[in-house]
Design an enzyme around this catalytic site. Structure first.
Site, PDB file in Angstrom:
ATOM      1  N   LYS A   1       0.836  -1.206   0.000  1.00 19.98           N
ATOM      2  CA  LYS A   1       0.000   0.000   0.000  1.00 19.98           C
ATOM      3  C   LYS A   1       0.872   1.258   0.000  1.00 19.98           C
ATOM      4  CE  LYS A   1      -2.189  -1.327   3.831  1.00 19.98           C
ATOM      5  NZ  LYS A   1      -1.538  -2.631   4.108  1.00 19.98           N
TER       6      LYS A   1
ATOM      7  N   ARG B   1      -0.457  -9.170  13.643  1.00 21.01           N
ATOM      8  CA  ARG B   1      -0.997  -8.230  12.637  1.00 21.01           C
ATOM      9  C   ARG B   1      -1.730  -9.001  11.531  1.00 21.01           C
ATOM     10  NH1 ARG B   1       4.243  -5.104  11.058  1.00 21.01           N
ATOM     11  NH2 ARG B   1       2.940  -4.150   9.465  1.00 21.01           N
TER      12      ARG B   1
HETATM   13  P1  AP5 Z   1       4.655  -1.563   2.000  1.00 23.72           P
HETATM   14  O1  AP5 Z   1       4.297  -0.812   0.767  1.00 23.72           O
HETATM   15  O2  AP5 Z   1       5.336  -0.848   3.086  1.00 23.72           O
HETATM   16  O3  AP5 Z   1       3.370  -2.347   2.542  1.00 23.72           O
HETATM   17  P2  AP5 Z   1       2.048  -1.800   3.229  1.00 23.72           P
HETATM   18  O4  AP5 Z   1       0.910  -2.484   2.545  1.00 23.72           O
HETATM   19  O5  AP5 Z   1       2.054  -0.334   3.308  1.00 23.72           O
HETATM   20  O6  AP5 Z   1       2.232  -2.507   4.641  1.00 23.72           O
HETATM   21  P3  AP5 Z   1       2.175  -1.924   6.123  1.00 23.72           P
HETATM   22  O7  AP5 Z   1       2.985  -2.858   6.968  1.00 23.72           O
HETATM   23  O8  AP5 Z   1       2.455  -0.487   6.172  1.00 23.72           O
HETATM   24  O9  AP5 Z   1       0.671  -2.198   6.425  1.00 23.72           O
HETATM   25  P4  AP5 Z   1       0.002  -2.262   7.782  1.00 23.72           P
HETATM   26  O10 AP5 Z   1      -1.407  -2.229   7.378  1.00 23.72           O
HETATM   27  O11 AP5 Z   1       0.394  -3.409   8.649  1.00 23.72           O
HETATM   28  O12 AP5 Z   1       0.580  -0.995   8.570  1.00 23.72           O
HETATM   29  P5  AP5 Z   1      -0.004   0.435   8.853  1.00 23.72           P
HETATM   30  O13 AP5 Z   1       1.114   1.371   8.864  1.00 23.72           O
HETATM   31  O14 AP5 Z   1      -1.181   0.710   8.006  1.00 23.72           O
HETATM   32  O15 AP5 Z   1       5.540  -2.828   1.539  1.00 23.72           O
HETATM   33  C1  AP5 Z   1       6.104  -3.714   2.482  1.00 23.72           C
HETATM   34  C2  AP5 Z   1       7.521  -4.095   2.031  1.00 23.72           C
HETATM   35  O16 AP5 Z   1       7.443  -4.830   0.815  1.00 23.72           O
HETATM   36  C3  AP5 Z   1       8.430  -2.896   1.741  1.00 23.72           C
HETATM   37  O17 AP5 Z   1       9.729  -3.202   2.153  1.00 23.72           O
HETATM   38  C4  AP5 Z   1       8.346  -2.752   0.211  1.00 23.72           C
HETATM   39  O18 AP5 Z   1       9.533  -2.194  -0.316  1.00 23.72           O
HETATM   40  C5  AP5 Z   1       8.152  -4.181  -0.223  1.00 23.72           C
HETATM   41  N1  AP5 Z   1       7.363  -4.302  -1.446  1.00 23.72           N
HETATM   42  C6  AP5 Z   1       6.225  -3.619  -1.759  1.00 23.72           C
HETATM   43  N2  AP5 Z   1       5.737  -4.004  -2.961  1.00 23.72           N
HETATM   44  C7  AP5 Z   1       6.604  -4.953  -3.414  1.00 23.72           C
HETATM   45  C8  AP5 Z   1       6.644  -5.741  -4.609  1.00 23.72           C
HETATM   46  N3  AP5 Z   1       5.697  -5.641  -5.576  1.00 23.72           N
HETATM   47  N4  AP5 Z   1       7.660  -6.631  -4.760  1.00 23.72           N
HETATM   48  C9  AP5 Z   1       8.606  -6.753  -3.786  1.00 23.72           C
HETATM   49  N5  AP5 Z   1       8.629  -6.034  -2.632  1.00 23.72           N
HETATM   50  C10 AP5 Z   1       7.635  -5.142  -2.458  1.00 23.72           C
HETATM   51  O19 AP5 Z   1      -0.552   0.262  10.347  1.00 23.72           O
HETATM   52  C11 AP5 Z   1       0.329   0.041  11.415  1.00 23.72           C
HETATM   53  C12 AP5 Z   1      -0.458  -0.098  12.707  1.00 23.72           C
HETATM   54  O20 AP5 Z   1      -1.142   1.132  12.991  1.00 23.72           O
HETATM   55  C13 AP5 Z   1      -1.561  -1.166  12.717  1.00 23.72           C
HETATM   56  O21 AP5 Z   1      -1.073  -2.443  13.014  1.00 23.72           O
HETATM   57  C14 AP5 Z   1      -2.490  -0.609  13.799  1.00 23.72           C
HETATM   58  O22 AP5 Z   1      -1.980  -0.865  15.068  1.00 23.72           O
HETATM   59  C15 AP5 Z   1      -2.429   0.885  13.553  1.00 23.72           C
HETATM   60  N6  AP5 Z   1      -3.458   1.343  12.604  1.00 23.72           N
HETATM   61  C16 AP5 Z   1      -3.254   1.873  11.361  1.00 23.72           C
HETATM   62  N7  AP5 Z   1      -4.413   2.163  10.764  1.00 23.72           N
HETATM   63  C17 AP5 Z   1      -5.384   1.798  11.650  1.00 23.72           C
HETATM   64  C18 AP5 Z   1      -6.805   1.820  11.587  1.00 23.72           C
HETATM   65  N8  AP5 Z   1      -7.475   2.264  10.509  1.00 23.72           N
HETATM   66  N9  AP5 Z   1      -7.484   1.368  12.681  1.00 23.72           N
HETATM   67  C19 AP5 Z   1      -6.848   0.928  13.785  1.00 23.72           C
HETATM   68  N10 AP5 Z   1      -5.501   0.863  13.888  1.00 23.72           N
HETATM   69  C20 AP5 Z   1      -4.785   1.297  12.818  1.00 23.72           C
HETATM   70 MG    MG Z   2       2.099   1.055   4.888  1.00 24.30          MG
END
Ligand code: AP5
Ligand code: MG
Length: 190
Positions: free
Chosen positions: A14, A146
């Protein structure tokens, strides 16, 4: 205004894809995860409340993220819409979002969903842990929580948006470039 949900499990890509999407469609990127991490870094009361939950791989309370999102809808100008990355993440958040938008006669445009298998989630997050140093990436048991939280609380949103005819699933497996082209292929239609 367009309201796109950028949906998908942890590590789906994402954050990686959001930059190209906001540029092509002139959107404001709102990542609740990034907003919460800046609150933690700033040591704000909200950050203090969120820290332990995030570092254990649990969700923060719905009202907290809903408030963060609504405040930004009101304050951002000069864009064609919003790209909501990581929000909504529960059915309650999706319903709250619908209510927020209904106040101005608006609605969610589409839920753009990046899908990858659980095995690839762990692999990508382990790789990112070595680069970015996110606290919730460091421990395998937190990453597992997660993933579990995603399946229990967030995955039901797929049915929610399917029922509204707004669910667009994209295969998130492939190179970053390949996935980006698939996303553009879908979003160019809106
Ligand atoms: P990346 O693009 O960083 O993945 P992402 O989908 O953004 O994953 P996140 O870990 O950020 O998602 P998340 O939902 O767990 O975390 P969030 O910050 O939202 O890619 C991941 C890796 O893969 C990178 O190294 C990238 O380079 C690599 N990659 C990407 N595409 C690739 C490809 N095609 N090929 C190879 N490699 C690739 O949330 C964190 C925490 O915040 C949650 O756990 C929760 O506690 C809280 N939180 C956030 N939003 C809410 C909400 N709405 N409600 C309640 N709690 C919330
Ligand atoms: Mg993210």
């Amino acid at each position: 205004m367009k309201y796109y949900i950028l949906f998908g499990p942890p590590g789906a890509g994402k954050g990686t894809q959001a930059g190209a999407m906001v540029e092509r469609y002139n959107l404001c990127h709102l990542s609740t995860g990034e907003l919460l991490r800046s609150e933690i870094a700033a040591g704000s009361p909200l950050g203090l409340q969120a820290k332990a939950l995030i570092e254990a791989g649990n969700l923060v309370p719905d009202e907290v993220v809903e408030g963060m999102i609504e405040a930004r809808f009101k304050s951002v100008e000069g864009v064609n819409g919003f790209l909501l990355d990581g929000f909504p993440r529960t059915i309650a958040q999706a319903e709250a979002l619908d209510k927020m938008l209904a106040k101005t006669g608006e609605e969610v445009t589409a839920c753009v969903s990046l899908m990858i298998p659980d095995s690839l989630i762990s692999e990508r997050i382990a790789h990112r842990a070595q680069i970015e140093g996110r606290a919730d990436d460091a421990k395998p048991e937190v990453v597992e929580n997660r993933i579990r939280t995603y399946h229990d609380k967030t995955e039901p949103l797929i049915q929610f948006y399917k029922a509204e005819g707004k669910y667009c699933e994209i295969d998130g497996v492939g190179t970053i470039e390949e996935v980006k082209e698939r996303i553009f292929g879908v979003m160019d239609r809106f």
